[in-house]
Every structure is written in C-alpha cells, then in structure tokens.
Design an enzyme around this catalytic site. Structure first.
Site, PDB file in Angstrom:
ATOM      1  N   ASP A 440      -2.304  -3.452  -7.225  1.00 40.09           N
ATOM      2  CA  ASP A 440      -2.908  -2.119  -7.311  1.00 40.09           C
ATOM      3  C   ASP A 440      -2.394  -1.331  -8.518  1.00 40.09           C
ATOM      4  O   ASP A 440      -1.396  -1.709  -9.150  1.00 40.09           O
ATOM      5  CB  ASP A 440      -2.569  -1.358  -6.020  1.00 40.09           C
ATOM      6  CG  ASP A 440      -3.766  -0.637  -5.449  1.00 40.09           C
ATOM      7  OD1 ASP A 440      -4.537  -0.084  -6.243  1.00 40.09           O
ATOM      8  OD2 ASP A 440      -3.901  -0.622  -4.211  1.00 40.09           O
ATOM      9  N   ASP A 504     -12.745   1.740  -3.069  1.00 41.07           N
ATOM     10  CA  ASP A 504     -12.100   2.058  -1.796  1.00 41.07           C
ATOM     11  C   ASP A 504     -13.132   2.526  -0.774  1.00 41.07           C
ATOM     12  O   ASP A 504     -12.800   2.761   0.385  1.00 41.07           O
ATOM     13  CB  ASP A 504     -11.048   3.166  -1.986  1.00 41.07           C
ATOM     14  CG  ASP A 504      -9.691   2.583  -2.361  1.00 41.07           C
ATOM     15  OD1 ASP A 504      -9.539   1.351  -2.327  1.00 41.07           O
ATOM     16  OD2 ASP A 504      -8.780   3.375  -2.684  1.00 41.07           O
TER      17      ASP A 504
END
Ligand code: GLA
Length: 702
Positions: A440, A504
C-alpha cells in the site's frame, strides 16, 4: 541514406523526416504505403509578419529553430545555456525501432530519442539528455511531444479522487494547453492514466483516437496543445521539482517512457492495442498461471485480528473455491488501529502470540495461498522505527511534513531506511510461505526531500528496485500495487507489480465506471475486483448479490466480505459464481475488451470477445431507471460479422431483479449473425436500476 524513417506495424505508421538536420515527426497515425515522402508537401507557407523561411517543428522544439512554444528540453547551466539547438548526429533504424542522437556542441548536451513501434502498433517514446560539459546542467523537464492531426476535435481524459478514480471528462480542444498535472509524489487517484485526442465523433466503437500514457509512478504531466499557428500536439513528461535532476559532468537523465497509441477503431481499438502489448510480456501474470480467486479480509475484520474468526473465514472461503487468502493491515508492531506501527514489520505478539504460522498453515490446509499486507514506504510517528530514526523521513528544512492518515514517508534514498524495510519484509517472507503481498501507499508526499534535494524521482526508483529485489529474493512472489485503492496504477508500475487494487470503493455501481475506464489501459486481469459486503462500506448503498457478483467478474476477481455472515443461499451462489469465473477466466483475461456505444446513458455494456471470434461474454448493466418503458437494444460488438452465434442469458450468480411480466424471448437462446448483433442487437430486459445480466455468445459451426 534516405531522410525518411518509416516505422510501420499493425495498421499504424510513424514517419520521421530528418532532412532539416533534426528529426521531424511528419505522421503518426493510420498506416500508409512506403512511398517516398516528399517533404516539400509539408513545408508551411510564410505568412506576413513571420519568419522569412518555412519552419519545420522538430521533436526538440528549439527556440533556435524558430519555435515559439515550450521546448522538449527545459534546463540551464549556471543560469546560461537555456536555449539549445540540437544537430542530428546519428540515425539508427533496426526493425521497428529508430534511435536519433543529437548534440548541441555549444551547450555541451546530447539528447537521444528512441521510437519503438511494437507489434501491436503501440509507439513507445523514450528520451534522454546527457551532460557533456564539465559544469552541472539543471534539467527542468524533458517532454515527449507528438503531433496529432489538425482535425482532432476533442480531448478525453480522466480525473478522480479516493473512492472515485478515473472519471471521464471530454471537451473541445481549444487553442492553448489543456494540462493534467500530478504532484502527489505517487501516481495519484487523479492521474489521467491516458489522455486522448479524438477526431470528431470518435466513440468507443469507431473513429480515430490518439492516446498518451506516461509510464511512471511519480509526479506527472500530460497535455494536449493547440498552438496559435494551428498545429496540435500531445505531450507527457515526468514533472520534475526544482533541482530534482541536476546532471553532473557525464551524467544522463532518462525520462520515463511515453506510451502512445493510435486507433482507427475508436477507443476500444486503442484499448485493445494496449492490452495486447501488456499481455505480450513474458512476465505478464496470466502467461505464468491463471489468476486465483482472492479473498481479502480487510472489509471483513479491519484491525480486529483474531485467529478463530479468520480461520472460520478461511473455511468459508475454501468452500466456495477461493484460491488465495490475504491478511490485510493490522498484523504487525503496535498496529491496532491506523495511528501506530507503520515501519515495524514484525509480527505483533499482542494479536499473534504464536506468530502467523498457525493461520498460514490453516489457510494452506484449506488449499489456498497466503497473502500479506505491507505499506513499506510509510512510518507512523508512534513506531519503534521513527523513535530510533526520526531523520529517515522525507522532509525539507527542519520541518516535519503534515501527517496524513497519521503517517509520514520514509526516505528510501537513505540506504539505512531502504535496507530496514527490505530486511524486515524479507524476514517475514522467509519465515512464512507467502505467495503474495499487497503493498500500500496511503498518503501523498509533501516536501519530499532527500538531504534537502527534491526526491520524488529517487523515491519512485527506490520502490521499483525494492519490488524487483523482493521478487528476486523470493521467486514466484506476486505484488499488488495499492495506494488507498487506485492511487498507483500506471504503465511504469506494471513492470514491477502483478496486480492493482483498482479502488477502495467496492460499491458495485461505482465499480461499473471505475473498472470500465481503468481497463482502457490496464488489462482486466491486472485489476482487483472484489464482491464487497451487501451494504457497501464506502457508500452505504445496498446491492443485490447478483449485481455485485456480475460486476466483480470483470477483472482479477475476489471477495472482500465477511463470508461468515453470508446465508447458505448466498454461499451457494458464490460457489456457482466462482466456478463460472474459473471456467471462463482464460477468455475473460485474454480476449478483446469491448465497451461499445450504448444509446442510453442509463445502461452500459461491457464484454470480452475471444481472439478467434468463437465466443464472447457480455455484461449489460442498468445503472439508473431507463427513460423508456422498453430500454434501447443491447448491441453486442466485436464478434465476427459473418458468423452465426447462439446467444443466451447465463445466470451463474443468480437472476437479476427485473420489472417485467415476461423476460425477452431470447433469454433462453437465439441465433443471429455477429453483424446483426453489433448493429441491431437484442431487445433489452426491463431491469431495475443497479442490476446486471450476463450474456454468452457462441459461434455455431454450420
Ligand atoms: C488502504 C487500502 C485498503 C486497506 C487499507 C488498510 O486504504 O486501499 O484496501 O488495505 O489501506 O489500512
């Protein structure tokens, strides 16, 4: 030797003339014959109040040649030698590649431009500048400009934010520059991924399109420019910060590759060239193995790690056929929430007192691979790492940058910081059987300096190196590039990572557009698409199982949902969906992606057609209620026009919710030619909004 270089491949031509002593791109577009170009045809008139001789705008766009716009190389040496004139020294053509080396002897600079037209008709442009002088040369920008025809009319590019990546915006090309910049220090959610210049009326299915994509994961700039003299250009470059690239004597700056695509068959044609180019790489994941169905536990448990719960989840996942189980954030250091622990990549004894081995073994015993989350470039102030090395962060002056998700960024150009991250990640990967990591990057970079010098570029090169070294140390390791969802998706990262977390936002309605547009450049098999919870955590919308499952089929499919809450019926449907994905993933991940032009904005089609035209799968999605009591026909594009197809509805994930007494008659099967399916199509069902169906077409051998 002739003054004309003609690269030609798969219906695309690039013609460069060098008779003016510098490379001049005469034509980039539709393939033309090899007939000798008479450059006289391209010499401009000399209007009143203008230069006395006609000017040809070469690739370096120097002021010295009478070009009054932005030059390809911007830079200076001790505030001098800001204006350059590059004389062509050598031209080398080999197959579909041409290299032009030019020198400005006075400014003591050498520039190189390489053009490669791939077998798929994609043009790769890579430029560099070398300092031949003794003093430092400060590079401000090295931009690749490509001319597009005067008749281009519109620019199409993509903007976005966290949870809403890659939304299209289309507008007329006006005089001036339409510039898209990314200054986040990472690719960014707002990165356009591709920018198109379109001929009038170009659509997904038809018309001419020219597109540029910067293969780079840092600061970026892309633009379309119509000059006052009437010529139009597209351009892309790495956006360099002040002083970021200062070349010492003999040093070279290699600009990121600019990927340029021309299509005479609309945006879908451009998309297909890019997909074929990406898939031609030996390292492309589907050239190694099929893409495993993935369960990521993030939206199921967040930071609440507990062996029993995760073991139960693993059992449920295995039952429906999941092949990879990914443990997300929260397993390390003091990471009990998102305020601490980043930088300490050691298994937390609080949550995992016996280490991760028990869970890894459980997952493996259920027949799945194990994956793990990292965010290696980041550090929380509340971490052992930051307490020991507060100087290892990217910062300017004596200032600590403003925190973002309570985190700071490690300076990976610092050898100690780089080694710390590599060693800790390497130790975890060496201790457990981990096939996959999700990496990430959850914040933007601010004041990103290494020892006072702007260092975004260094940071990007460091992460490329990190991924490559981790893979070399752990053969077979796959890496997912994530940055709060789709904040690091680009054709540069594609050479180092194997999957992108697309967004997301797992709300299926939002994914209908995010997936659709991201896949213009990135083949679907590289885009993570998960079935999220019934009520989307991102928007609070509730979607049917069928709509979520059908939407999640069009990528590297997976789930991100607490399956222990799913009903028996839902689990049965998930199993049927997973079986369908497995049976069809070869087609879904190798065929030609077609979006087609839908007359109604309320609905859209998306499909994949086998390369040999033998079969196809399409999704028809109702996004909003139709304007009409009977919605517009569903046109199925991309099939062999002459062949006959058996077309029918398939329901591997259950039935869509419709508002009709009787469904369309073709649901159970109908035979039509590919030509009719593309032009006339099928009568559409009256679906409720936020519903989708799947349609299969199979060629009939008569
Ligand atoms: C980011 C990612 C998510 C998840 C969280 C974990 O937001 O995009 O998928 O991994 O971080 O903190």
């Amino acid at each position: 030797m002739s003054n004309t270089v003609h690269l030609k491949s798969d219906g695309v031509s690039l013609i460069i003339d060098t008779s003016a002593g510098t490379p001049v791109i005469i034509h980039w577009g539709r393939a033309v014959s090899d007939a000798q170009l008479d450059i006289t045809s391209q010499l401009e008139p000399t209007p009143h109040c203008d230069f006395d001789e006609p000017q040809l705008i070469g690739i370096w766009r120097e002021n010295a040649r009478g070009f009054i716009g932005e030059p390809a190389l911007r830079g200076s040496r001790l505030a001098r030698e800001w204006s350059h004139k590059f004389d062509l020294r050598s031209t080398e053509v080999s197959g579909q590649k041409a290299t032009f080396v030019s020198v400005d002897a006075e400014a003591e600079l050498e520039v190189v431009a390489k053009f490669e037209l791939t077998d798929q008709g994609v043009l790769k442009v890579s430029q560099s500048v070398t300092n031949l002088g003794l003093t430092e040369f400060n590079v401000e920008a090295l931009t690749a400009f490509l001319p597009v025809p005067d008749y281009t009319k519109e620019v199409l590019d993509f903007h976005g934010r966290w949870m809403r990546e890659r939304q299209p915006q289309r507008q007329p090309i006006h005089v001036g520059q339409w510039v898209r910049e990314g200054r986040e220090g990472r690719t960014g959610h707002d990165f356009t991924l591709i920018q198109f210049a379109l001929a009038e009326g170009a659509t997904y299915e038809r018309g001419e399109a020219w597109g540029l994509s910067l293969a780079w994961s840092g600061n970026n700039r892309q633009l379309v420019e119509r000059t006052a003299i009437g010529r139009t250009f597209m351009a892309a470059n790495e956006l360099l910060l002040p002083g970021e690239v200062v070349l010492a004597s003999g040093e070279t700056y290699q600009a990121p590759t600019v990927v340029a695509v021309y299509s005479a068959a609309g945006i879908d044609g451009a998309s297909d060239r890019l997909h074929r180019m990406v898939r031609a790489r030996a390292t492309h994941p589907t050239n190694i193995r099929p893409r495993p169905i993935t369960l990521n536990v993030w939206e199921a448990v967040y930071f609440d790690h507990n062996y029993d719960k995760l073991a139960e989840l693993a059992e449920a996942a295995a039952k429906i056929g999941v092949e990879r189980f990914v443990l997300d954030d929260g397993w390390f250091g003091a990471r009990r929430d998102d305020r601490a622990g980043l930088g300490d990549w050691v298994v937390s004894a609080d949550v995992w007192p016996e280490g991760l081995g028990k869970l890894v073994d459980k997952v493996k015993s259920e027949g799945m691979e194990f994956g793990l989350w990292f965010e290696g470039e980041m550090v929380n102030a509340d971490s052992d790492l930051f307490r020991a090395h507060p100087d290892w962060i990217l910062h300017s002056g004596g200032r600590i940058p403003p925190e973002f998700r309570t985190q700071l960024v490690l300076d990976l150009a610092h050898p100690g910081a780089y080694q710390h991250v590599f060693d800790q990640v390497d130790a975890i990967l060496s201790s457990y059987d981990i096939a996959y990591i999700k990496w990430d990057h959850n914040r933007v970079l601010t004041e990103a300096s290494h020892l006072g010098q702007a260092a975004v570029r260094k940071q990007v090169l460091a992460i490329y190196r990190m991924f490559d070294e981790l893979k070399a140390a752990h053969p077979g390791l796959e890496i997912e590039s994530c940055a709060s969802g789709g904040g690091r998706i680009d054709l540069g990262m594609i050479e180092h990572a194997d999957r992108f977390w697309t967004s997301d936002n797992n709300d299926a309605l939002e994914r209908q557009s995010i997936n659709r547009y991201t896949s213009i450049v990135i083949p679907p098999e590289l885009l993570g698409t998960h079935i999220g919870p019934t009520k989307a955590h991102s928007t609070g919308r509730t979607h049917s199982h069928t709509f979520r499952a059908i939407t999640a089929l069009w990528g590297h499919a997976g789930l991100e949902w607490d399956l222990t809450e799913a009903s028996e019926d839902e689990l049965a449907l998930l199993k049927s969906w997973a079986d369908y994905y497995k049976a069809n993933r070869h087609l879904l991940h190798s065929g030609r992606t077609v979006r087609g032009d839908q007359t109604e904005t309320e609905s859209q089609t998306y499909g994949v057609v086998a390369r040999d035209g033998s079969q196809a799968i399409y999704m028809y999605a109702a996004l909003r209620p139709s304007e009409f009591s009977r919605p517009a026909n569903i046109r199925l594009t991309g099939l062999d026009a002459e062949a006959t197809y058996e077309v029918k509805l398939v329901e591997p994930a259950g039935a869509a919710n419709a508002m009709q007494m009787l469904p369309p008659k073709w649901y159970s099967g109908v035979r039509l030619s590919g030509g009719l399916l593309a032009s006339l199509g099928l009568r559409a069902p009256v679906l409720r909004p936020e519903q989708a169906i799947l349609i299969e077409a199979k060629r009939i051998i008569e």
